[in-house]
Design an enzyme around this catalytic site. Structure first.
Site, PDB file in Angstrom:
ATOM      1  N   GLU A   1      48.008  60.435  13.257  1.00 47.32           N
ATOM      2  CA  GLU A   1      47.326  61.360  14.177  1.00 47.32           C
ATOM      3  C   GLU A   1      48.281  61.967  15.209  1.00 47.32           C
ATOM      4  O   GLU A   1      48.083  61.789  16.420  1.00 47.32           O
ATOM      5  CB  GLU A   1      46.175  60.644  14.904  1.00 47.32           C
ATOM      6  CG  GLU A   1      45.122  60.103  13.975  1.00 47.32           C
ATOM      7  CD  GLU A   1      43.897  59.535  14.709  1.00 47.32           C
ATOM      8  OE1 GLU A   1      43.940  59.420  15.948  1.00 47.32           O
ATOM      9  OE2 GLU A   1      42.901  59.234  14.038  1.00 47.32           O
TER      10      GLU A   1
ATOM     11  N   GLU B   1      41.273  56.667   7.572  1.00 43.83           N
ATOM     12  CA  GLU B   1      40.417  56.045   8.586  1.00 43.83           C
ATOM     13  C   GLU B   1      39.074  56.754   8.594  1.00 43.83           C
ATOM     14  O   GLU B   1      38.998  57.970   8.443  1.00 43.83           O
ATOM     15  CB  GLU B   1      40.994  56.183  10.013  1.00 43.83           C
ATOM     16  CG  GLU B   1      42.166  55.311  10.336  1.00 43.83           C
ATOM     17  CD  GLU B   1      42.668  55.528  11.769  1.00 43.83           C
ATOM     18  OE1 GLU B   1      41.848  55.829  12.669  1.00 43.83           O
ATOM     19  OE2 GLU B   1      43.890  55.406  11.979  1.00 43.83           O
TER      20      GLU B   1
END
Length: 460
Positions: free
Chosen positions: A166, A364
């Protein structure tokens, strides 16, 4: 209805070094920005819990990997800590760290669990931040060297590497919205950090390719589909701007080897372009990946601004759009996030249709809930809401795969309740309940459900 997934589908979960290892200043490890920030402002952290202890993986790794086996994982993603492996950021390698990570990797392999390893998961060594962090190209170069060392040490056993987790989040948190250190609010510096992160990623990819390693390298992006409030051109344009800034600023470089022309034009228009140097363009082109990890939690709902921008306010993404609360949306009230399962389908079909259908997997997806103890039945947390959350997302993922999307797996966030940055242990995400006092680990109902799903490669 029976939902079957392709052969050799990756079933597992994800976590990070900083959020699970604990022992944050032991074993030769140096401070990260989180250690320093917590020491300075403990009040900003939920219940005053910092990164020092987290989930105790540094001590309990063997027991935890046995639990992964019990949860029928065939794969598991975690990260290496730069500040543990190279405490001063650029110098000697810490032998205690090498031994620890070697043991973890060997044990995963011994249990039949494929390790997926991330190089950087928000945990900037403080010595590197003091040099300017990602604003400084020397830090970019140091990351390239760190990556090279990791590949040399562990590349014979690790076949799935990820440069960043991320990467947009430290940009947003550290340089726009004040929820990561160094708590700067400055779009131009944010743009520089984002740009240099892409260069750091590309240096690592270059190093991996140069080493002729037998494996693949990618990156993990949190993709938040931007949905306009309406079909009105002003709303559509607002959603396009949000998509450029938050998704395509990383997605295009890593999959196409270049930035979107629209994004460059937009930053130029507002005088926010980062400084480029000769060779950058070629470096970015070399950063194209083999495998994309997709973190999906929530959509982004956007409308055009309906009020003027304060001329004295700093330039921000919200100069270009406003957020929109869709009526009737389904919410996770604890995290304040919308739950929108079709978003996962929209992401992978967009990749199929506009990015050449890259190899990807869901790295995720998860649901944080506060005070889960109230759901204990017969000694176990009956988190039926998490089972529903996972199964509804898997249905949409299955639909995308059945329509030709090249999605190879599903990893849940997370295996065990872990420390979550400023939120500490406020919201629990794990398949396994962690008692912080006793360090006892207890599998939740969702863990049992996930084990059965993984074992059967699907569910009814």
């Amino acid at each position: 209805m029976r939902y079957r997934f392709p052969e050799n589908f990756w079933w597992g979960s994800a976590c990070s070094a900083l959020q699970t290892e604990g022992d944050s200043l032991n074993g030769g490890k140096s401070q990260t920005t989180w250690d320093v920030w917590f020491a300075r402002q403990p009040g900003r952290f939920h219940q005053g819990i910092g990164p020092e202890n987290t989930s105790g993986f540094y001590q309990h790794w063997k027991q935890d990997i046995a639990l992964l086996k019990q949860l029928k994982h065939n794969s598991f993603r975690t990260s290496l800590s730069w500040s543990r492996l190279i405490p001063d950021g650029t110098g000697e390698v810490n032998p205690e760290a090498v031994e620890f990570y070697s043991n973890v990797i060997d044990e995963l392999l011994a249990q039949g669990i494929t390790p997926f390893i991330t190089l950087f998961h928000f945990d900037m060594p403080m010595v590197m931040q003091e040099k300017g962090g990602w604003e400084n190209r020397d830090v970019v170069a140091a990351f390239g060297r760190y990556a090279q060392i990791c590949f040399d040490l562990f590349g014979n056993r690790v076949k799935h590497w990820f440069t960043f987790n991320e990467p947009i989040v430290p940009v947003e948190g550290g340089y726009l919205y004040d929820f990561h250190y160094p708590n700067v609010v400055d779009f131009r510096r944010a743009a520089t950090v984002a740009y240099h992160t892409v260069l750091a990623h590309s240096l690592a990819v270059r190093a991996y390719r140069a080493g002729s390693h037998d494996g693949e390298i990618g990156v993990v992006l949190n993709l938040t589909p931007s949905y306009p409030r309406s079909a009105h051109p002003a709303d559509v344009k607002a959603a396009h701007h949000a998509d450029l800034l938050f998704n395509r600023s990383f997605l295009d470089p890593v999959l196409k080897g270049e930035y979107p022309a629209d994004l460059i034009a937009l930053l130029k228009e507002y005088d926010q372009l980062p400084a480029c140097q000769p060779g950058d363009k070629e470096l970015i082109a070399d950063g194209k990946i083999d495998l994309l990890g997709i973190n999906y939690y929530q959509p982004r709902r956007v409308k055009c601004r309906d009020s003027a921008v304060n001329p004295d306010a700093p330039f921000m993404p919200e100069t270009l759009f406003d957020y929109y609360e869709m009526p009737g949306r389904k919410m996770n009230p604890y995290r304040g996030w919308e739950i929108y399962e079709p978003g996962i389908y929209d992401i992978i079909t967009n990749l199929r249709d506009h990015y050449g259908n890259p190899r990807c997997f869901i790295s995720e997806n998860g649901m944080g809930v506060e005070n889960e103890q109230r759901f204990i039945e017969n000694g176990h947390i009956n988190d039926h809401y998490r089972i529903e959350f996972v199964s509804e997302h898997l249905k949409w993922l299955h639909k995308g795969i059945s329509e030709g999307c090249n999605c190879l797996g599903y990893h849940m966030w997370t295996f065990i309740d872990n420390w979550s940055w400023l939120n500490g242990y406020k919201n629990r995400y794990g398949f396994v309940q962690l008692d912080l006092e006793t360090q006892q680990r207890t599998i939740k109902q969702s863990g049992k459900w996930f084990a059965a799903t993984a074992e059967n490669n699907g569910f009814n």
